[in-house]
Scaffold this motif. Structure first.
Motif, PDB file in Angstrom:
ATOM      1  N   SER A 179       0.901  -1.127  -0.207  1.00  0.00           N
ATOM      2  CA  SER A 179       0.116  -0.065   0.007  1.00  0.00           C
ATOM      3  C   SER A 179       0.854   1.212  -0.037  1.00  0.00           C
ATOM      4  O   SER A 179       1.703   1.296   0.983  1.00  0.00           O
ATOM      5  CB  SER A 179      -0.869  -0.031   1.366  1.00  0.00           C
ATOM      6  OG  SER A 179      -1.349   1.412   1.593  1.00  0.00           O
ATOM      7  N   GLY A 182      -1.078   7.567   0.096  1.00  0.00           N
ATOM      8  CA  GLY A 182      -2.514   7.563  -0.444  1.00  0.00           C
ATOM      9  C   GLY A 182      -3.322   6.715  -0.635  1.00  0.00           C
ATOM     10  O   GLY A 182      -4.476   6.765  -0.832  1.00  0.00           O
ATOM     11  N   GLU A 183      -2.826   5.420  -0.641  1.00  0.00           N
ATOM     12  CA  GLU A 183      -3.840   4.080  -0.756  1.00  0.00           C
ATOM     13  C   GLU A 183      -4.220   3.795   0.233  1.00  0.00           C
ATOM     14  O   GLU A 183      -3.706   3.768   1.628  1.00  0.00           O
ATOM     15  CB  GLU A 183      -2.929   3.160  -1.612  1.00  0.00           C
ATOM     16  CG  GLU A 183      -2.507   3.592  -3.047  1.00  0.00           C
ATOM     17  CD  GLU A 183      -1.569   2.546  -3.908  1.00  0.00           C
ATOM     18  OE1 GLU A 183      -1.121   2.786  -4.774  1.00  0.00           O
ATOM     19  OE2 GLU A 183      -1.252   1.530  -3.155  1.00  0.00           O
ATOM     20  N   PRO A 184      -5.491   2.792   0.207  1.00  0.00           N
ATOM     21  CA  PRO A 184      -6.116   2.237   1.570  1.00  0.00           C
ATOM     22  C   PRO A 184      -4.925   1.346   2.327  1.00  0.00           C
ATOM     23  O   PRO A 184      -4.187   0.694   1.507  1.00  0.00           O
ATOM     24  CB  PRO A 184      -7.234   1.469   0.930  1.00  0.00           C
ATOM     25  CG  PRO A 184      -7.644   2.091  -0.131  1.00  0.00           C
ATOM     26  CD  PRO A 184      -6.274   2.821  -0.769  1.00  0.00           C
ATOM     27  N   PHE A 185      -4.833   1.077   3.508  1.00  0.00           N
ATOM     28  CA  PHE A 185      -3.936   0.383   4.164  1.00  0.00           C
ATOM     29  C   PHE A 185      -4.825  -0.511   5.065  1.00  0.00           C
ATOM     30  O   PHE A 185      -5.644  -0.112   5.906  1.00  0.00           O
ATOM     31  CB  PHE A 185      -2.920   1.152   5.061  1.00  0.00           C
ATOM     32  CG  PHE A 185      -1.879   0.522   5.791  1.00  0.00           C
ATOM     33  CD1 PHE A 185      -0.594   0.444   4.969  1.00  0.00           C
ATOM     34  CD2 PHE A 185      -2.220  -0.353   6.856  1.00  0.00           C
ATOM     35  CE1 PHE A 185       0.458  -0.312   5.719  1.00  0.00           C
ATOM     36  CE2 PHE A 185      -1.240  -1.165   7.324  1.00  0.00           C
ATOM     37  CZ  PHE A 185       0.202  -1.095   6.747  1.00  0.00           C
ATOM     38  N   LEU A 214      -2.895   9.523   7.697  1.00  0.00           N
ATOM     39  CA  LEU A 214      -2.511   8.040   7.980  1.00  0.00           C
ATOM     40  C   LEU A 214      -3.838   7.439   8.356  1.00  0.00           C
ATOM     41  O   LEU A 214      -4.195   6.296   7.812  1.00  0.00           O
ATOM     42  CB  LEU A 214      -1.372   7.895   9.054  1.00  0.00           C
ATOM     43  CG  LEU A 214      -0.170   8.109   8.531  1.00  0.00           C
ATOM     44  CD1 LEU A 214       0.816   7.673   9.519  1.00  0.00           C
ATOM     45  CD2 LEU A 214       0.199   7.302   7.207  1.00  0.00           C
ATOM     46  N   ASP A 216      -6.919   8.167   7.621  1.00  0.00           N
ATOM     47  CA  ASP A 216      -7.903   8.056   6.680  1.00  0.00           C
ATOM     48  C   ASP A 216      -7.719   7.063   5.731  1.00  0.00           C
ATOM     49  O   ASP A 216      -8.386   6.292   5.022  1.00  0.00           O
ATOM     50  CB  ASP A 216      -7.738   9.549   5.759  1.00  0.00           C
ATOM     51  CG  ASP A 216      -8.598  10.466   6.430  1.00  0.00           C
ATOM     52  OD1 ASP A 216      -9.133  10.287   7.505  1.00  0.00           O
ATOM     53  OD2 ASP A 216      -8.392  11.427   5.683  1.00  0.00           O
ATOM     54  N   ARG A 217      -6.297   6.537   5.777  1.00  0.00           N
ATOM     55  CA  ARG A 217      -5.941   5.386   4.849  1.00  0.00           C
ATOM     56  C   ARG A 217      -6.315   4.016   5.275  1.00  0.00           C
ATOM     57  O   ARG A 217      -6.311   3.088   4.651  1.00  0.00           O
ATOM     58  CB  ARG A 217      -4.185   5.476   4.719  1.00  0.00           C
ATOM     59  CG  ARG A 217      -3.892   6.619   3.404  1.00  0.00           C
ATOM     60  CD  ARG A 217      -2.286   6.606   3.433  1.00  0.00           C
ATOM     61  NE  ARG A 217      -1.723   5.183   3.162  1.00  0.00           N
ATOM     62  CZ  ARG A 217      -0.533   4.750   3.121  1.00  0.00           C
ATOM     63  NH1 ARG A 217       0.384   5.672   3.889  1.00  0.00           N
ATOM     64  NH2 ARG A 217      -0.120   3.560   2.847  1.00  0.00           N
TER      65      ARG A 217
END
Ligand SMILES: CC(=O)N[C@H]1[C@@H](OP(=O)(O)OP(=O)(O)OC[C@H]2O[C@@H](n3ccc(=O)[nH]c3=O)[C@H](O)[C@@H]2O)O[C@H](CO)[C@@H](O)[C@@H]1O
Length: 374
Positions: A179, A182-185, A214, A216-217
């Motif tokens: 991930s 900016g990408e989902p984690f 962080l 938000d991800r």
């Protein structure tokens, strides 16, 4: 036509039953009938465990120093052994295989007394008490994390690894996809078959300490003990977090496959599954585990570079937040850990264990079996 009956014996917790279940599937594929003997928790597995029948025989531990309690336990063990003897005489299994836990003591003792081949599977890096008591009497020992040499019973031990469920093997087909910023984690947090209370309080606080970017991800799966569900749900709502919270996830294999990081206890199957699938993990061994088996399991995976071990006494929400901030910004490090974990995995454990069961049932010794593998 069945090749014969294999009687599996396992204490009623997931830690003992899940590896037995993985072996049961394999033996059925090979044409054997499987029966399970366990304790009063048997009904949990009814209809799920691939056995013709699930049997319960009386058993007890001798933990107390009180002579009356000891006498009562000995009496229960004696009745359990008589019941197990009758069961074995009726079923005529080709072998009895014990997976640890005190309910395995009567059936394994009965098998050795009746001259039926018997063997053990020890899931942990440290042998449990029931297995330790039975080890001198059985023909062979398969080990999830036990060393093949240097251990107390190395002349009859084979390091098979822990058999994992078919769903875990299917999940292992999915590659680790890092991930990036900016990408989902996807973060998976879990205890084991019973959950872990520690994470219920620590995780929400840790997440509240992360910066907004962080947080938000994060997409969280968190196993939470039933008594903590309301509290953790409330925290997630307050933090406006995307979180799946439940006391037990039946689709854990799929969730682990999607995980970018796993934070969990280090029960034997947990550690084996993480390494078969190949996901980076922070392992927090259960501090009150008998014989510190979880610390030893965790150390085995950490030694390969696939996981980081942190003892609970040294962990805090602040430290979890700091680890998350660090690794969420270092996808290459996590990908490296995932690869190392996968290299240590033993996806073939159920096959190897089934080979061993067939060989010992056919009267081969462990050294003869080892020679056929060489
Ligand atoms: C407190 C204690 O004594 N724990 C012991 C117990 O752990 P425990 O019973 O927790 O055992 P493991 O970690 O070996 O197995 C847990 C299993 O539950 C599954 N799972 C868990 C959560 C969930 O939501 N969904 C799900 O499917 C995991 O994927 C895993 O397959 O037996 C293990 C094996 O002997 C030991 O190593 C542990 O020390």
């Amino acid at each position: 036509m069945s090749k014969g009956i294999v009687l599996l014996a396992a204490g009623g917790t997931g830690g003992h039953v899940f590896p037995a279940e993985a072996l049961a599937f394999k033996l059925k594929e090979r044409g054997y009938s499987v029966h399970l003997v366990t304790d009063s928790r048997a009904e949990r597995y009814a209809g799920k465990f691939p056995a013709e029948e699930i049997h319960v025989v009386p058993s007890a531990t001798i933990g107390s120093k009180n002579p009356v309690a000891v006498a009562r336990s000995l009496w229960t063990l004696w009745s359990g052994m008589r019941a197990a003897k009758r069961l074995i005489q009726r079923l005529k299994p080709v072998i009895v295989v014990g997976f640890g836990g005190y309910p395995t003591v009567p059936p394994l003792l009965a098998a050795t007394r009746l001259g039926v081949p018997s063997m053990l599977h020890e899931q942990n890096a440290v042998m449990g008490r029931a297995n330790k008591a039975l080890a001198p009497r059985v023909k062979a020992i398969a080990g999830g994390f036990l060393p093949e040499s240097g251990g107390a019973f190395s002349d009859k031990t084979i390091a098979t690894g822990n058999p994992v469920r078919p769903a875990i093997l299917a999940a292992a087909e999915q590659p680790y996809l890092p991930s990036r910023a900016g990408e989902p984690f996807n973060l998976v947090v879990f205890g084991g078959s019973q959950g872990a209370q520690y994470f219920s309080k620590a995780m929400p606080t840790a997440i509240s300490l992360l910066d907004d970017v962080l947080r938000d991800r994060l997409r969280i799966t968190q196993q939470v003990r039933p008594e903590d569900m309301e509290m953790v749900r409330g925290c997630a709502a307050q933090l406006q977090m995307s979180a799946d919270i439940a006391p037990f996830f039946n689709d854990m294999a799929e969730r682990l496959a999607k995980a970018h990081l796993v934070i969990c206890r280090s029960g034997a199957s947990t550690v084996s599954e993480i390494s078969v699938i190949g996901r980076p993990a922070v392992l927090v061994p259960y501090p009150h585990a008998l014989d510190h088996d979880q610390a030893a399991n965790a150390a085995a995976l950490a030694a390969t570079g696939g996981a980081k071990v942190i003892v609970q006494a040294e962990l805090s929400p602040e430290r979890i937040a700091s680890i998350l901030s660090h690794v969420m910004n270092d996808p290459e490090k996590l990908a490296g850990m995932a690869a190392a974990a996968k290299l240590a995995g033993k996806p073939d454990a159920a096959n190897l264990l089934a080979d061993m069961v067939e060989a010992i049932a056919a009267g081969k010794t462990v050294s003869e079996f080892k020679r056929t593998r060489a």
